[in-house]
Design a protein around this motif. Structure first.
Motif, PDB file in Angstrom:
ATOM      1  N   UNK A 187      10.122  33.286 -38.163  1.00 41.41           N
ATOM      2  CA  UNK A 187      11.146  34.242 -38.598  1.00 41.41           C
ATOM      3  C   UNK A 187      12.300  33.515 -39.283  1.00 41.41           C
ATOM      4  N   UNK A 188      12.810  32.436 -38.663  1.00 38.10           N
ATOM      5  CA  UNK A 188      13.924  31.695 -39.254  1.00 38.10           C
ATOM      6  C   UNK A 188      13.510  31.040 -40.562  1.00 38.10           C
ATOM      7  N   UNK A 189      12.278  30.539 -40.627  1.00 33.53           N
ATOM      8  CA  UNK A 189      11.810  29.920 -41.860  1.00 33.53           C
ATOM      9  C   UNK A 189      11.734  30.943 -42.989  1.00 33.53           C
ATOM     10  N   UNK A 190      11.226  32.121 -42.673  1.00 36.78           N
ATOM     11  CA  UNK A 190      11.079  33.147 -43.701  1.00 36.78           C
ATOM     12  C   UNK A 190      12.425  33.727 -44.124  1.00 36.78           C
ATOM     13  N   UNK A 191      13.294  33.975 -43.171  1.00 33.37           N
ATOM     14  CA  UNK A 191      14.565  34.632 -43.474  1.00 33.37           C
ATOM     15  C   UNK A 191      15.555  33.730 -44.178  1.00 33.37           C
ATOM     16  N   UNK A 192      15.545  32.442 -43.829  1.00 31.07           N
ATOM     17  CA  UNK A 192      16.590  31.554 -44.338  1.00 31.07           C
ATOM     18  C   UNK A 192      16.052  30.402 -45.194  1.00 31.07           C
ATOM     19  N   UNK A 193      14.770  30.458 -45.508  1.00 30.44           N
ATOM     20  CA  UNK A 193      14.209  29.525 -46.475  1.00 30.44           C
ATOM     21  C   UNK A 193      14.009  28.112 -45.997  1.00 30.44           C
ATOM     22  N   UNK A 194      13.848  27.916 -44.696  1.00 37.10           N
ATOM     23  CA  UNK A 194      13.568  26.573 -44.178  1.00 37.10           C
ATOM     24  C   UNK A 194      12.073  26.299 -44.223  1.00 37.10           C
ATOM     25  N   UNK A 228      18.887  32.998 -31.861  1.00 40.62           N
ATOM     26  CA  UNK A 228      19.486  33.639 -33.030  1.00 40.62           C
ATOM     27  C   UNK A 228      19.505  35.152 -32.875  1.00 40.62           C
ATOM     28  N   UNK A 229      18.368  35.738 -32.544  1.00 43.80           N
ATOM     29  CA  UNK A 229      18.273  37.197 -32.447  1.00 43.80           C
ATOM     30  C   UNK A 229      19.191  37.721 -31.349  1.00 43.80           C
ATOM     31  N   UNK A 230      19.315  36.979 -30.281  1.00 41.42           N
ATOM     32  CA  UNK A 230      20.166  37.392 -29.167  1.00 41.42           C
ATOM     33  C   UNK A 230      21.619  37.566 -29.598  1.00 41.42           C
ATOM     34  N   UNK A 231      22.058  36.781 -30.582  1.00 45.38           N
ATOM     35  CA  UNK A 231      23.423  36.907 -31.095  1.00 45.38           C
ATOM     36  C   UNK A 231      23.505  37.836 -32.291  1.00 45.38           C
ATOM     37  N   UNK A 232      22.419  37.955 -33.037  1.00 42.90           N
ATOM     38  CA  UNK A 232      22.474  38.619 -34.341  1.00 42.90           C
ATOM     39  C   UNK A 232      22.267  40.119 -34.300  1.00 42.90           C
TER      40      UNK A 232
END
Length: 250
Positions: free
Chosen positions: A238-245, A137-141
């Motif tokens: 990071x993905x869990x915190x940022x996107x609510x998973x 994700x970070x590599x694209x974002x």
């Protein structure tokens, strides 16, 4: 990276990206300028800034791992092929498709010392801080991903990189991808579509659900051990915190 000039889709793996790219090719009236599958965005002019609309798709990382794993069980994907070349005997066991093999595969993929086997420069990433899905994700974002990933030594550093260097994108969630893409087609993407209402109707009425699958990954999620749930939750924080998973385990 799927670049149409006026907008660019950042095609994150195992988030319905093939569905989105196919949809864009059929409905966009602009010529396709560049398609570099799952590659970072690059300005077309040296020193150029970000241009136009950008959007990216994201997915619950535990589901991403399940999807990536069963893709490999079917003999597909760059990771499966890479492990088959570098660790052929080990890979055949990891990709047997059993619940136990899936958990062994997750542990292998998320072990920092195995980053060299994953490819796509994951070995250069802070693999002790972020998992594979966060890295992808970070590599694209973010802008200049190699430089910015090298700045990450703590979790706080990743949050700072994301807040200061992320590209200006709209987020589409795989779990509601048809609806999210339809909303984009009614709004900022509409000027670039051949027939916006036709595109929206396809998504809401006739579009194939992105997460429809006859793979056993949905059922297998229920059987994942607490140990592996805890591991994915810790590494993909990071993905869990940022996107609510999640959370996957308390």
């Amino acid at each position: 990276m799927h670049d149409f000039g006026e907008f660019c889709y950042l095609d994150l793996q195992k988030t319905g990206s093939s569905f989105v790219s196919d949809f864009l090719r059929r409905h966009v009236r602009l010529p396709e300028l560049h398609f570099r599958k799952h590659k970072p965005y690059r300005p077309r002019k040296l020193g150029g800034g970000d241009r136009g609309l950008m959007f990216i798709s994201v997915r619950d990382p535990l589901d991403q791992y399940l999807s990536l794993y069963f893709h490999g069980v079917g003999g597909k994907g760059g990771l499966r092929n890479r492990l088959g070349r570098t660790l052929p005997d080990h890979a055949s066991g990891l990709y047997s498709g059993s619940p136990a093999a899936f958990e062994d595969w997750v542990r292998f993929v998320l072990a920092p010392e195995n980053a060299m086997y994953i490819g796509a420069d994951y070995e250069k990433a802070p693999a002790r801080i972020i998992g594979l899905q966060t890295f992808r994700f970070v590599r694209l974002a973010v802008r200049r991903p190699d430089r910015n990933l090298a700045r990450i030594g703590r979790r706080e550093d990743l949050n700072l990189v994301y807040e200061t260097a992320s590209l200006p994108f709209v987020v589409l969630r795989t779990e509601s991808l048809n609806c999210d893409l339809a909303q984009l087609c009614r709004g900022r993407l509409a000027p670039f579509l051949i027939e916006p209402e036709l595109a929206v109707r396809e998504l809401l009425e006739g579009g194939t659900p992105v997460n429809a699958s006859d793979r056993p990954d949905r059922e297998q999620r229920l059987a994942i051990s607490d140990d592996v749930r805890r591991l994915v939750q810790d590494r993909e924080w990071f993905l869990l915190e940022r996107f609510g998973y999640g959370p996957y385990h308390c």
